[in-house]
Design a protein around this motif. Structure first.
Motif, mmCIF file in Angstrom:
data_model
loop_
_atom_site.group_PDB
_atom_site.id
_atom_site.type_symbol
_atom_site.label_atom_id
_atom_site.label_comp_id
_atom_site.label_asym_id
_atom_site.label_seq_id
_atom_site.Cartn_x
_atom_site.Cartn_y
_atom_site.Cartn_z
ATOM 1 N N PRO A 1 49.839 14.262 -3.298
ATOM 2 C CA PRO A 1 51.220 14.341 -3.782
ATOM 3 C C PRO A 1 51.272 14.705 -5.262
ATOM 4 O O PRO A 1 50.501 14.194 -6.065
ATOM 5 C CB PRO A 1 51.766 12.934 -3.541
ATOM 6 C CG PRO A 1 50.566 12.056 -3.471
ATOM 7 C CD PRO A 1 49.425 12.907 -2.970
ATOM 8 N N VAL A 2 52.165 15.609 -5.590
ATOM 9 C CA VAL A 2 52.364 16.032 -6.961
ATOM 10 C C VAL A 2 53.372 15.107 -7.619
ATOM 11 O O VAL A 2 54.289 14.596 -6.958
ATOM 12 C CB VAL A 2 52.858 17.491 -7.007
ATOM 13 C CG1 VAL A 2 53.192 17.932 -8.416
ATOM 14 C CG2 VAL A 2 51.797 18.410 -6.403
ATOM 15 N N GLY A 3 53.213 14.875 -8.910
ATOM 16 C CA GLY A 3 54.143 14.006 -9.638
ATOM 17 C C GLY A 3 53.588 12.615 -9.754
ATOM 18 O O GLY A 3 52.397 12.371 -9.596
ATOM 19 N N ARG A 4 54.462 11.691 -10.003
ATOM 20 C CA ARG A 4 54.082 10.295 -10.196
ATOM 21 C C ARG A 4 53.711 9.669 -8.862
ATOM 22 O O ARG A 4 54.360 9.899 -7.857
ATOM 23 C CB ARG A 4 55.251 9.529 -10.837
ATOM 24 C CG ARG A 4 54.861 8.165 -11.293
ATOM 25 C CD ARG A 4 55.931 7.557 -12.098
ATOM 26 N NE ARG A 4 56.976 7.076 -11.185
ATOM 27 C CZ ARG A 4 58.025 6.407 -11.576
ATOM 28 N NH1 ARG A 4 58.226 6.188 -12.839
ATOM 29 N NH2 ARG A 4 58.896 5.972 -10.706
ATOM 30 N N HIS A 5 52.686 8.833 -8.882
ATOM 31 C CA HIS A 5 52.152 8.229 -7.639
ATOM 32 C C HIS A 5 52.475 6.756 -7.535
ATOM 33 O O HIS A 5 51.783 6.039 -6.819
ATOM 34 C CB HIS A 5 50.637 8.397 -7.580
ATOM 35 C CG HIS A 5 50.203 9.805 -7.363
ATOM 36 N ND1 HIS A 5 49.183 10.149 -6.547
ATOM 37 C CD2 HIS A 5 50.668 10.977 -7.862
ATOM 38 C CE1 HIS A 5 49.015 11.445 -6.544
ATOM 39 N NE2 HIS A 5 49.907 11.976 -7.353
ATOM 40 N N TRP A 6 53.457 6.264 -8.220
ATOM 41 C CA TRP A 6 53.758 4.835 -8.134
ATOM 42 C C TRP A 6 55.219 4.602 -8.192
ATOM 43 O O TRP A 6 56.013 5.446 -8.415
ATOM 44 C CB TRP A 6 53.027 4.044 -9.217
ATOM 45 C CG TRP A 6 53.255 4.519 -10.596
ATOM 46 C CD1 TRP A 6 52.994 5.754 -11.083
ATOM 47 C CD2 TRP A 6 53.800 3.799 -11.678
ATOM 48 N NE1 TRP A 6 53.335 5.850 -12.388
ATOM 49 C CE2 TRP A 6 53.832 4.655 -12.791
ATOM 50 C CE3 TRP A 6 54.265 2.510 -11.846
ATOM 51 C CZ2 TRP A 6 54.315 4.280 -14.020
ATOM 52 C CZ3 TRP A 6 54.735 2.144 -13.085
ATOM 53 C CH2 TRP A 6 54.753 3.019 -14.161
#
Length: 191
Positions: free
Chosen positions: A186-191
């Motif tokens: 996944p692209v972007g923030r992971h949380w």
């Protein structure tokens, strides 16, 4: 996403051709490994690009913990350990990813790790690092990850050519890239 790296530092007079041949003959073995986002086969050679050491230091972005476990308990890591001794494996929890505009295989990589001060808010530090991910035409992929045991923030980037002078951290040459599930990270923030 999980980030992982081990570093095998070799003697100053080590024939780095051994490492180059190892990558050339075995690098393709992870080109379809389940759960692997990417493995960058990273090398530092004493006297090149300012490196004071000879080092084989592959870097991984895992899409799944199961894929990472299968590698660590499998024949590839067993073979590496038999040839060089079992290295310490660093592990960080993925916080974010950016894919750059560069296509094709990356030529260089940069990695910067920094301890977060005790009074720093880790969430703010991660947000700042994610906002500062490089936006450069030579960027292939960039990631931010955190080791919550040491409270260490990691920035990693792959570059299509030479890393820009403004890119901080240790510099490596990329000798092969296995990226079977990079498009599934996944692209972007992971949380």
């Amino acid at each position: 996403m999980h980030a992982m790296q081990y570093e095998i530092t070799l003697p100053a007079d080590y024939d780095m051709g051994v490492i180059h041949r190892r990558i050339a003959t075995k690098g393709h073995l992870l080109d379809d490994h389940p759960g692997l986002g990417l493995k960058a086969y990273l090398v530092r050679e004493r006297g090149l690009d300012g490196s004071p050491v000879n080092q084989y230091a592959p870097f991984y972005l895992w899409r799944t913990a199961e894929g990472m476990n299968a590698f660590l308990w499998g024949p590839g890591f067993r073979s590496l350990s038999a040839d060089f001794g079992r290295p310490a494996v660093r592990h960080w929890l993925g916080a974010g990813l950016r894919r750059g505009p560069a296509t094709g295989g990356p030529a260089t990589a940069t990695r910067q790790a920094e301890r977060l001060p005790e009074d720093a808010d880790p969430a703010e530090a991660v947000e700042h690092a994610l906002a500062a991910l490089p936006d450069h035409p030579g960027l292939h992929t960039a990631a931010v990850a955190v080791d919550p045991d040491r409270w260490e923030l990691l920035r990693f980037a792959l570059w299509s050519g030479a890393a820009p002078d403004t890119a901080p951290g240790t510099r490596y040459r990329v000798h092969h890239l296995s990226s079977p599930e990079l498009d599934r990270l996944p692209v972007g923030r992971h949380w």
